[in-house]
Design a protein around this motif. Structure first.
Motif, PDB file in Angstrom:
ATOM      1  N   LYS A 459      -1.513  60.165  55.511  1.00  0.00           N
ATOM      2  CA  LYS A 459      -1.568  58.902  56.251  1.00  0.00           C
ATOM      3  C   LYS A 459      -2.986  58.593  56.698  1.00  0.00           C
ATOM      4  CE  LYS A 459       0.576  56.492  60.130  1.00  0.00           C
ATOM      5  NZ  LYS A 459       1.510  56.601  61.273  1.00  0.00           N
ATOM      6  N   LYS A 460      -3.684  59.626  57.241  1.00  0.00           N
ATOM      7  CA  LYS A 460      -5.059  59.427  57.683  1.00  0.00           C
ATOM      8  C   LYS A 460      -5.970  59.078  56.514  1.00  0.00           C
ATOM      9  CE  LYS A 460      -4.842  62.406  61.761  1.00  0.00           C
ATOM     10  NZ  LYS A 460      -5.348  63.648  62.410  1.00  0.00           N
ATOM     11  N   LYS A 461      -5.713  59.709  55.351  1.00  0.00           N
ATOM     12  CA  LYS A 461      -6.527  59.430  54.171  1.00  0.00           C
ATOM     13  C   LYS A 461      -6.373  57.978  53.740  1.00  0.00           C
ATOM     14  CE  LYS A 461      -7.412  61.069  49.462  1.00  0.00           C
ATOM     15  NZ  LYS A 461      -6.995  62.023  48.407  1.00  0.00           N
ATOM     16  N   LYS A 462      -5.134  57.465  53.777  1.00  0.00           N
ATOM     17  CA  LYS A 462      -4.900  56.064  53.414  1.00  0.00           C
ATOM     18  C   LYS A 462      -5.597  55.121  54.379  1.00  0.00           C
ATOM     19  CE  LYS A 462      -0.469  56.621  51.050  1.00  0.00           C
ATOM     20  NZ  LYS A 462       0.970  56.266  51.051  1.00  0.00           N
ATOM     21  N   GLU A 463      -5.563  55.474  55.686  1.00  0.00           N
ATOM     22  CA  GLU A 463      -6.240  54.632  56.672  1.00  0.00           C
ATOM     23  C   GLU A 463      -7.741  54.599  56.434  1.00  0.00           C
ATOM     24  OE1 GLU A 463      -5.088  56.190  60.417  1.00  0.00           O
ATOM     25  OE2 GLU A 463      -3.079  55.288  60.377  1.00  0.00           O
ATOM     26  N   GLU A 465      -9.243  55.029  53.565  1.00  0.00           N
ATOM     27  CA  GLU A 465      -9.506  54.221  52.362  1.00  0.00           C
ATOM     28  C   GLU A 465      -9.427  52.726  52.659  1.00  0.00           C
ATOM     29  OE1 GLU A 465      -6.665  55.656  49.593  1.00  0.00           O
ATOM     30  OE2 GLU A 465      -7.833  57.445  49.038  1.00  0.00           O
ATOM     31  N   LYS A 466      -8.470  52.334  53.518  1.00  0.00           N
ATOM     32  CA  LYS A 466      -8.355  50.927  53.886  1.00  0.00           C
ATOM     33  C   LYS A 466      -9.589  50.466  54.653  1.00  0.00           C
ATOM     34  CE  LYS A 466      -3.313  50.654  54.097  1.00  0.00           C
ATOM     35  NZ  LYS A 466      -2.123  50.443  54.984  1.00  0.00           N
ATOM     36  N   ASN A 467     -10.029  51.299  55.620  1.00  0.00           N
ATOM     37  CA  ASN A 467     -11.214  50.953  56.407  1.00  0.00           C
ATOM     38  C   ASN A 467     -12.458  50.873  55.530  1.00  0.00           C
ATOM     39  OD1 ASN A 467      -9.697  50.886  58.759  1.00  0.00           O
ATOM     40  ND2 ASN A 467     -10.062  53.052  59.215  1.00  0.00           N
ATOM     41  N   LYS A 468     -12.540  51.796  54.548  1.00  0.00           N
ATOM     42  CA  LYS A 468     -13.676  51.789  53.634  1.00  0.00           C
ATOM     43  C   LYS A 468     -13.686  50.510  52.809  1.00  0.00           C
ATOM     44  CE  LYS A 468     -15.898  54.644  50.101  1.00  0.00           C
ATOM     45  NZ  LYS A 468     -15.781  55.883  49.285  1.00  0.00           N
ATOM     46  N   GLY A 469     -12.484  50.070  52.389  1.00  0.00           N
ATOM     47  CA  GLY A 469     -12.390  48.832  51.612  1.00  0.00           C
ATOM     48  C   GLY A 469     -12.818  47.623  52.423  1.00  0.00           C
ATOM     49  N   ARG A 470     -12.434  47.583  53.715  1.00  0.00           N
ATOM     50  CA  ARG A 470     -12.828  46.461  54.573  1.00  0.00           C
ATOM     51  C   ARG A 470     -14.344  46.414  54.735  1.00  0.00           C
ATOM     52  NH1 ARG A 470      -8.777  48.546  58.187  1.00  0.00           N
ATOM     53  NH2 ARG A 470      -6.748  47.561  57.785  1.00  0.00           N
ATOM     54  N   ILE A 471     -14.979  47.588  54.924  1.00  0.00           N
ATOM     55  CA  ILE A 471     -16.429  47.649  55.101  1.00  0.00           C
ATOM     56  C   ILE A 471     -17.142  47.143  53.850  1.00  0.00           C
ATOM     57  CG2 ILE A 471     -18.387  49.204  55.411  1.00  0.00           C
ATOM     58  CD1 ILE A 471     -16.523  50.960  57.127  1.00  0.00           C
ATOM     59  N   CYS A 472     -16.626  47.553  52.678  1.00  0.00           N
ATOM     60  CA  CYS A 472     -17.235  47.098  51.414  1.00  0.00           C
ATOM     61  C   CYS A 472     -17.112  45.587  51.262  1.00  0.00           C
ATOM     62  CB  CYS A 472     -16.569  47.804  50.233  1.00  0.00           C
ATOM     63  SG  CYS A 472     -16.934  49.583  50.158  1.00  0.00           S
ATOM     64  N   ASP A 473     -15.957  45.033  51.659  1.00  0.00           N
ATOM     65  CA  ASP A 473     -15.770  43.587  51.560  1.00  0.00           C
ATOM     66  C   ASP A 473     -16.735  42.838  52.487  1.00  0.00           C
ATOM     67  OD1 ASP A 473     -13.791  43.960  49.747  1.00  0.00           O
ATOM     68  OD2 ASP A 473     -12.145  43.809  51.194  1.00  0.00           O
ATOM     69  N   GLU A 474     -16.908  43.363  53.691  1.00  0.00           N
ATOM     70  CA  GLU A 474     -17.828  42.716  54.651  1.00  0.00           C
ATOM     71  C   GLU A 474     -19.257  42.754  54.142  1.00  0.00           C
ATOM     72  OE1 GLU A 474     -17.260  44.612  58.354  1.00  0.00           O
ATOM     73  OE2 GLU A 474     -15.251  43.766  58.704  1.00  0.00           O
TER      74      GLU A 474
END
Length: 479
Positions: A459-463, A465-474
Motif C-alpha cells: 500500500k505504501k509503495k503504491k502511494e 508511486e502516485k505521489n511520484k507521478g503527481r510530482i512529475c506531472d507538476e
C-alpha cells in the motif's frame, strides 16, 4: 490506532474515530470504547472521550465500530488477489515438510530391491487414495508429475524437482533458516543450475510444491469483534448476530453483482486458522520411532512407585481404573499435561518459591489452594451466562461486590467430556480432545502478522508511486 498512544498515527486515528462518533450520536450520547468504560458508558461531550482514549487507549478487539454505526471492514486495494487459499504459514510449513521428510527416511529402511524413486511416490499415492475431493487429488497428481520431472533438462543424476525441494525445505527446518535467507539461497542455486531448471525462486513457491504433504489446516471465518465463529449453526450467516458486523469486507465503490459476469470472490473480515491435533497424531504414529515413544507410558515406563512422569501420578492411575475399557486400555491414547502456577503447591519454605530468574522475575508465596471437586466446580460454572464479543450485545460475567474479577468467565466446552469432573488436575486431558496446538497457533499468528506487513508495504509503495507521478506531472507543466 491500537498502537503506541504517543505516535502521530494513533492521534490521527483517534481523531478520525471521534469524528465518526460525533456524527453518529445516539440520542445525543456517544459510547466510550476505552478499556474502563468498555462501550457500557455514554457521554454527550466529545472532550470526555478524547481524554479517556488519550490516557487509556482503546479496548482490545473493538476492530469494527458497531456501537458507532460502522458495519464492517473496508477492503484494501488489491487485497482480493492476495487472498490465497494455498498460502502456507512459514513455521507450520517447515514443521510439516520436516515430518514428511522423516516419513521418507522411514521408508528408506525397506529392502534394497525396492527402487529408490518408489519410496516418495508411495507416500504420495497413499495420501492421494485418502483424498475426499477431486481438487485434492489434482494437487497430488501435480506432485507425482514433479516427482518424475528432472531438476533441469537432460538431468541424469536422479534429482527431481520434488525430491530436491523437499530436501532443501528439510534442511531449512533443521537449521532454523528464516524465509528471507532461504529465498536468497534459492535464487543463488537457480542461477548456478543449467538454464530452464525447475527449482523454485521463492520460499512461498517452494512450499507450494510440497503443500499437499503438510498437515491439514481449516480456515474458519470469524466476527472481526471476536463475537462468534461462522461455524456450525452460524456457518451460513453474512453478519454477526451479536454485534451486527459484516462477515465479508466491504469493497470500495462496489457495483454489486453484474448480470452476465462471474460472481466476484468475497474476502472474509477475519479468519481463524485451526490446526487439528488428529492429523499430527496420525503423522507421529506413522513413523516407527515416534510411535514407540508415544506408547512409552504403557510399554517401557518403569513402574517402581517413583514419580518420574505424569503417568506415575495418582490421577493417571485413577483414570486407568475408571476408564480402562473406554480409553486407557489402548496404549496409543495419550494425555496432555499443563502446569500453571505450580510453585504454590510446594512446601512454604521450599527454595524454588523464592527463585525469580526462571519465573518472569517473580517469587510465589501463595498458599496451596483448597481442592475443589469436579462436581463443585461444575455447579459454579453451570449457570454462567456469557455472550462473547466487544460489540453491542456482548455480555461478560460481572465482578463481585468487592470489584474483583470473577474466577471463571465462562463454562468451558471441556465440561462436555464425561470424565472431566473425575479429574483431580483438570488441565490434564486426553490429547485427542485438545483443540488448540499452542505452538502452531503462535506460528499462525506470526504468519498472519507477516502477511499484514506485506500488505501495508504494498500500500505504501503504491502511494509513493502516485505521489511520484503527481510530482512529475507538476514539473512537466512548469517546463
Amino acid at each position: 490506532m491500537y498502537g503506541d498512544r504517543h505516535t502521530s498515527e494513533y492521534i490521527k486515528g483517534m481523531h478520525d474515530f471521534l469524528e465518526v462518533a460525533e456524527a453518529n450520536k445516539k440520542n445525543g450520547f456517544m459510547c466510550c470504547p476505552c478499556p474502563k468504560c468498555g462501550n457500557t458508558k455514554s457521554y454527550s461531550d466529545r472532550k470526555i472521550l478524547h481524554t479517556h482514549l488519550l490516557y487509556k487507549g482503546f479496548m482490545p478487539h473493538y476492530n469494527v465500530w458497531t456501537r458507532h454505526r460502522e458495519i464492517g471492514v473496508m477492503m484494501e486495494d488489491g487485497e482480493e488477489e492476495e487472498d490465497d487459499d494455498n498460502y502456507v504459514p512459514p513455521e507450520y510449513g517447515d514443521a510439516a515438510t520436516a515430518e514428511a521428510a522423516e516419513d521418507q527416511e522411514e521408508l528408506d529402511d525397506e529392502p534394497d530391491d525396492v527402487p529408490d524413486d518408489d519410496d516418495l511416490r508411495r507416500v504420495i499415492v497413499d495420501a492421494r487414495m485418502q483424498c475426499k475431493s477431486q481438487k485434492e487429488k489434482l494437487k497430488f497428481d501435480r506432485m507425482l508429475e514433479d516427482h518424475k520431472k528432472g531438476l533441469y533438462p537432460n538431468c541424469e543424476d536422479g534429482n527431481t524437482k520434488l525430491s530436491t525441494v523437499l530436501e532443501l525445505l528439510q534442511w531449512k527446518a533443521e537449521n532454523a533458516v528464516p524465509d528471507k535467507g532461504f529465498e536468497k539461497l534459492l535464487k543463488i542455486l537457480k542461477k548456478k543450475l543449467p538454464k530452464d531448471n525447475e527449482l523454485p525462486d521463492s520460499t512461498c513457491a517452494a512450499k507450494k510444491v510440497v503443500c499437499p504433504l503438510g498437515l491439514e489446516v481449516q480456515k474458519i471465518h470469524a466476527c472481526p469483534n471476536d463475537c462468534i465463529l461462522y461455524h456450525s449453526a452460524y456457518k451460513d450467516l453474512n453478519a454477526c448476530p451479536v454485534c451486527g458486523a459484516l462477515r465479508y469486507k466491504i469493497r470500495r465503490d462496489d457495483p454489486g453483482d453484474v448480470d452476465g459476469e462471474p460472481r466476484r470472490k468475497r474476502v472474509p473480515a477475519k479468519v481463524m486458522w485451526y490446526a487439528s491435533i488428529i492429523p499430527r497424531l496420525k503423522r507421529l504414529f506413522r513413523n516407527k520411532e515416534h510411535a514407540k515413544l508415544m506408547r512409552w507410558h504403557s510399554e517401557d515406563r518403569k513402574k517402581d512407585g517413583k514419580l518420574r512422569a505424569p503417568a506415575d501420578g495418582s490421577q493417571w492411575r485413577k483414570i486407568e481404573r475408571k476408564y480402562w475399557n473406554e480409553f486407557a486400555g489402548d496404549p496409543r491414547n495419550v494425555w496432555k499435561n499443563v502446569y500453571v502456577g505450580h510453585r504454590r503447591f510446594l512446601p512454604t519454605n521450599h527454595q524454588c518459591r523464592k527463585k525469580v530468574k526462571h519465573f518472569k522475575g517473580e517469587a510465589d508465596h501463595r498458599k496451596k489452594p483448597a481442592i475443589r471437586t469436579g462436581d463443585h466446580v461444575l455447579a459454579i460454572v453451570n449457570d454462567l451466562h456469557v455472550i462473547f464479543g466487544k460489540g453491542p450485545g456482548g455480555l461478560a460475567v460481572p465482578k463481585d461486590t468487592e470489584g474483583r474479577a470473577p474466577m471463571w468467565t465462562k463454562k468451558s466446552i471441556f465440561w462436555d467430556l464425561p470424565y472431566l469432573k473425575d479429574l483431580e488436575v483438570r488441565s490434564s486431558i486426553d490429547t485427542m480432545h485438545v483443540t488448540k496446538n499452542l505452538v502452531k497457533l503462535c506460528a499462525f499468528l506470526n504468519a498472519i502478522s507477516q502477511k499484514e506487513k506485506g500488505r501495508r508495504k504494498k500500500k505504501k509503495k503504491k502511494e509513493r508511486e502516485k505521489n511520484k507521478g503527481r510530482i512529475c506531472d507538476e514539473e512537466g507543466r512548469r517546463t
